[in-house]
Design a protein around this motif. Sequence first.
Motif, PDB file in Angstrom:
ATOM      1  N   ILE A 120       0.679  -1.222  -0.082  1.00  0.00           N
ATOM      2  CA  ILE A 120       0.024  -0.074  -0.065  1.00  0.00           C
ATOM      3  C   ILE A 120       0.952   1.391  -0.120  1.00  0.00           C
ATOM      4  CG2 ILE A 120      -1.551   1.390   1.356  1.00  0.00           C
ATOM      5  CD1 ILE A 120      -3.178  -0.500   0.042  1.00  0.00           C
ATOM      6  N   ALA A 121       2.259   1.220   0.632  1.00  0.00           N
ATOM      7  CA  ALA A 121       2.939   2.426   0.846  1.00  0.00           C
ATOM      8  C   ALA A 121       3.304   2.745  -0.711  1.00  0.00           C
ATOM      9  CB  ALA A 121       4.082   2.226   1.477  1.00  0.00           C
ATOM     10  N   MET A 122       3.847   1.682  -1.507  1.00  0.00           N
ATOM     11  CA  MET A 122       4.301   1.640  -2.851  1.00  0.00           C
ATOM     12  C   MET A 122       3.068   2.682  -3.298  1.00  0.00           C
ATOM     13  SD  MET A 122       6.375  -1.826  -3.530  1.00  0.00           S
ATOM     14  CE  MET A 122       6.884  -2.613  -2.292  1.00  0.00           C
ATOM     15  N   ARG A 167       9.109  -2.694  -9.103  1.00  0.00           N
ATOM     16  CA  ARG A 167       9.043  -2.066  -8.007  1.00  0.00           C
ATOM     17  C   ARG A 167      10.205  -2.619  -7.003  1.00  0.00           C
ATOM     18  NH1 ARG A 167       2.763  -2.543  -8.428  1.00  0.00           N
ATOM     19  NH2 ARG A 167       2.201  -0.353  -8.630  1.00  0.00           N
ATOM     20  N   LEU A 168      10.638  -3.714  -7.092  1.00  0.00           N
ATOM     21  CA  LEU A 168      11.828  -4.010  -6.364  1.00  0.00           C
ATOM     22  C   LEU A 168      12.943  -3.059  -6.582  1.00  0.00           C
ATOM     23  CD1 LEU A 168      13.340  -6.338  -4.899  1.00  0.00           C
ATOM     24  CD2 LEU A 168      13.961  -7.294  -6.996  1.00  0.00           C
ATOM     25  N   VAL A 169      13.286  -2.869  -8.033  1.00  0.00           N
ATOM     26  CA  VAL A 169      14.105  -1.778  -8.225  1.00  0.00           C
ATOM     27  C   VAL A 169      14.035  -0.325  -7.670  1.00  0.00           C
ATOM     28  CG1 VAL A 169      15.458  -0.627 -10.246  1.00  0.00           C
ATOM     29  CG2 VAL A 169      14.981  -2.811 -10.422  1.00  0.00           C
ATOM     30  N   GLY A 170      12.620  -0.082  -7.792  1.00  0.00           N
ATOM     31  CA  GLY A 170      12.502   1.463  -7.462  1.00  0.00           C
ATOM     32  C   GLY A 170      12.336   1.436  -5.816  1.00  0.00           C
ATOM     33  N   TYR A 171      12.149   0.591  -5.049  1.00  0.00           N
ATOM     34  CA  TYR A 171      11.844   0.672  -3.638  1.00  0.00           C
ATOM     35  C   TYR A 171      12.798  -0.013  -2.736  1.00  0.00           C
ATOM     36  CZ  TYR A 171       7.514   2.996  -5.430  1.00  0.00           C
ATOM     37  OH  TYR A 171       6.724   3.755  -5.751  1.00  0.00           O
ATOM     38  N   PHE A 172      13.777  -0.909  -3.306  1.00  0.00           N
ATOM     39  CA  PHE A 172      14.583  -1.750  -2.603  1.00  0.00           C
ATOM     40  C   PHE A 172      15.800  -1.495  -2.931  1.00  0.00           C
ATOM     41  CE2 PHE A 172      10.764  -3.564  -2.135  1.00  0.00           C
ATOM     42  CZ  PHE A 172      10.564  -4.589  -1.061  1.00  0.00           C
ATOM     43  N   GLN A 173      16.973  -1.600  -1.925  1.00  0.00           N
ATOM     44  CA  GLN A 173      18.301  -1.779  -2.439  1.00  0.00           C
ATOM     45  C   GLN A 173      18.787  -3.140  -1.774  1.00  0.00           C
ATOM     46  OE1 GLN A 173      20.162   1.818  -0.853  1.00  0.00           O
ATOM     47  NE2 GLN A 173      20.491   0.881   1.263  1.00  0.00           N
ATOM     48  N   ARG A 174      19.753  -3.681  -2.620  1.00  0.00           N
ATOM     49  CA  ARG A 174      20.450  -4.962  -2.070  1.00  0.00           C
ATOM     50  C   ARG A 174      21.144  -4.641  -0.873  1.00  0.00           C
ATOM     51  NH1 ARG A 174      19.727 -10.116  -4.816  1.00  0.00           N
ATOM     52  NH2 ARG A 174      20.623 -11.390  -3.290  1.00  0.00           N
ATOM     53  N   ASP A 175      21.009  -5.687   0.261  1.00  0.00           N
ATOM     54  CA  ASP A 175      21.891  -5.743   1.419  1.00  0.00           C
ATOM     55  C   ASP A 175      22.329  -7.056   1.672  1.00  0.00           C
ATOM     56  OD1 ASP A 175      23.173  -5.062   3.735  1.00  0.00           O
ATOM     57  OD2 ASP A 175      21.239  -4.354   4.796  1.00  0.00           O
ATOM     58  N   GLY A 176      23.581  -7.250   1.335  1.00  0.00           N
ATOM     59  CA  GLY A 176      24.009  -8.612   1.177  1.00  0.00           C
ATOM     60  C   GLY A 176      23.146  -9.564   0.638  1.00  0.00           C
ATOM     61  N   ARG A 177      22.376 -10.813   1.144  1.00  0.00           N
ATOM     62  CA  ARG A 177      21.537 -11.537   0.461  1.00  0.00           C
ATOM     63  C   ARG A 177      20.510 -11.212   0.504  1.00  0.00           C
ATOM     64  NH1 ARG A 177      23.466 -17.657   2.417  1.00  0.00           N
ATOM     65  NH2 ARG A 177      22.188 -18.105   0.505  1.00  0.00           N
ATOM     66  N   ASP A 178      20.128 -10.084   1.097  1.00  0.00           N
ATOM     67  CA  ASP A 178      18.548  -9.687   1.509  1.00  0.00           C
ATOM     68  C   ASP A 178      18.476  -8.440   0.392  1.00  0.00           C
ATOM     69  OD1 ASP A 178      17.990 -11.951   2.826  1.00  0.00           O
ATOM     70  OD2 ASP A 178      18.679 -10.863   4.629  1.00  0.00           O
ATOM     71  N   TRP A 179      17.080  -7.999   0.730  1.00  0.00           N
ATOM     72  CA  TRP A 179      16.542  -6.768   0.112  1.00  0.00           C
ATOM     73  C   TRP A 179      16.220  -5.902   1.163  1.00  0.00           C
ATOM     74  CZ3 TRP A 179      17.568  -5.437  -4.947  1.00  0.00           C
ATOM     75  CH2 TRP A 179      17.837  -6.519  -5.734  1.00  0.00           C
ATOM     76  N   LEU A 185       9.792   4.802   2.705  1.00  0.00           N
ATOM     77  CA  LEU A 185       8.435   3.908   3.028  1.00  0.00           C
ATOM     78  C   LEU A 185       8.512   3.572   4.539  1.00  0.00           C
ATOM     79  CD1 LEU A 185       8.762   3.722  -0.156  1.00  0.00           C
ATOM     80  CD2 LEU A 185       7.588   1.540  -0.014  1.00  0.00           C
ATOM     81  N   ARG A 186       9.765   3.111   5.196  1.00  0.00           N
ATOM     82  CA  ARG A 186       9.751   2.698   6.450  1.00  0.00           C
ATOM     83  C   ARG A 186       9.365   3.946   7.385  1.00  0.00           C
ATOM     84  NH1 ARG A 186      15.023   1.648   7.950  1.00  0.00           N
ATOM     85  NH2 ARG A 186      14.197   0.534   9.970  1.00  0.00           N
ATOM     86  N   GLU A 187       9.771   5.119   6.981  1.00  0.00           N
ATOM     87  CA  GLU A 187       9.254   6.382   7.821  1.00  0.00           C
ATOM     88  C   GLU A 187       7.917   6.417   7.962  1.00  0.00           C
ATOM     89  OE1 GLU A 187      11.725   9.395   5.916  1.00  0.00           O
ATOM     90  OE2 GLU A 187      13.671   8.667   6.878  1.00  0.00           O
ATOM     91  N   ARG A 188       7.154   5.808   6.860  1.00  0.00           N
ATOM     92  CA  ARG A 188       5.528   6.074   7.034  1.00  0.00           C
ATOM     93  C   ARG A 188       4.930   4.948   7.379  1.00  0.00           C
ATOM     94  NH1 ARG A 188       8.134   9.407   3.717  1.00  0.00           N
ATOM     95  NH2 ARG A 188       7.173  11.457   3.228  1.00  0.00           N
ATOM     96  N   VAL A 189       5.511   3.935   7.815  1.00  0.00           N
ATOM     97  CA  VAL A 189       4.745   2.949   8.339  1.00  0.00           C
ATOM     98  C   VAL A 189       5.202   2.748   9.885  1.00  0.00           C
ATOM     99  CG1 VAL A 189       4.728   0.070   8.160  1.00  0.00           C
ATOM    100  CG2 VAL A 189       4.883   1.567   6.092  1.00  0.00           C
ATOM    101  N   ARG A 190       4.263   2.663  10.856  1.00  0.00           N
ATOM    102  CA  ARG A 190       4.273   2.473  12.086  1.00  0.00           C
ATOM    103  C   ARG A 190       3.904   1.136  12.535  1.00  0.00           C
ATOM    104  NH1 ARG A 190       0.939   4.014  16.813  1.00  0.00           N
ATOM    105  NH2 ARG A 190      -0.195   5.095  15.386  1.00  0.00           N
TER     106      ARG A 190
END
Length: 292
Positions: A120-122, A167-179, A185-190
Amino acid sequence: MSPNDTFAQVSALIRRETSMVYDEGKEYLVSARLTPLANALGLTVPDYVRRLPIDPVEKRKVVDALTINETSWFRDHSPYQAFTDHLLPSILEARATMPGPRLLRVWSAACSSGQEAYSIAMLCEESLPDGWDYEIVATDISGEMVERVRAGRYSQVEVNRGLPATRLVGYFQRDGRDWQIADRLRERVRAQQANLAEPYVGLGRFDLVLLRNVLIYFEPRTKQDILRRMLPMVAPHGYLLLGSAETTLDLPPDLAASWRRDQVGRVQTHRPVDLGTASTPTTTHRLTATGA
């Protein structure tokens, strides 16, 4: 302790703690989820279950393990299409004449690990007009799931379940083996822990409540209580969305009449009836990734 006794004790525990019903036929599921917890302590499942009344830490692990956490990105698709094509334009039109901040409020109830809330945030990022902001409250009974939402970190297998590559490219960045999902987005989800069968305190009123695929796990009386207490949570111009297998038609007449049902494409929406004049959704502060 026989297998039947073990299952009965666990079923009673889950009903006490969450109001969720584990009927006969779920013995395999209970065994599969409790076996790793028991093995970690060098115990059999029956011995582990005997320990639960005197071990609150392990009891909480059992509740987390047996809370249904099935989810995916943009699950079932139709509710998200209805949100962008119909619900959001309707909400914005109704809110246009209301005083107060241009802030869309969404509640993702029983949010699991957060895919619904972030989906929903996206859409809010892509669809809200200039001058509007949004906040999403994501609640779950599982403390483990709440922490996962706050972290916003997902494995390759998890992002493969329903998340479009754009949307993976637009809203995520690679961090090791995870995303890792984008900070904006995190700032708007409590994310916060909450039991749907208990009072909803301090949440305010919402333009949209997503209560999908969870009522089917409650007995009828608990389901009725949840839907009765949902009435003041949904703004008069707002919407409640249930899962495709869930309905308000089987409620007592007075409660069923309190919800107006409208079909939007393949999705049935629910709106509160006779709750007085519309008011601006409440917000008290800018939400952060750490939650409340």
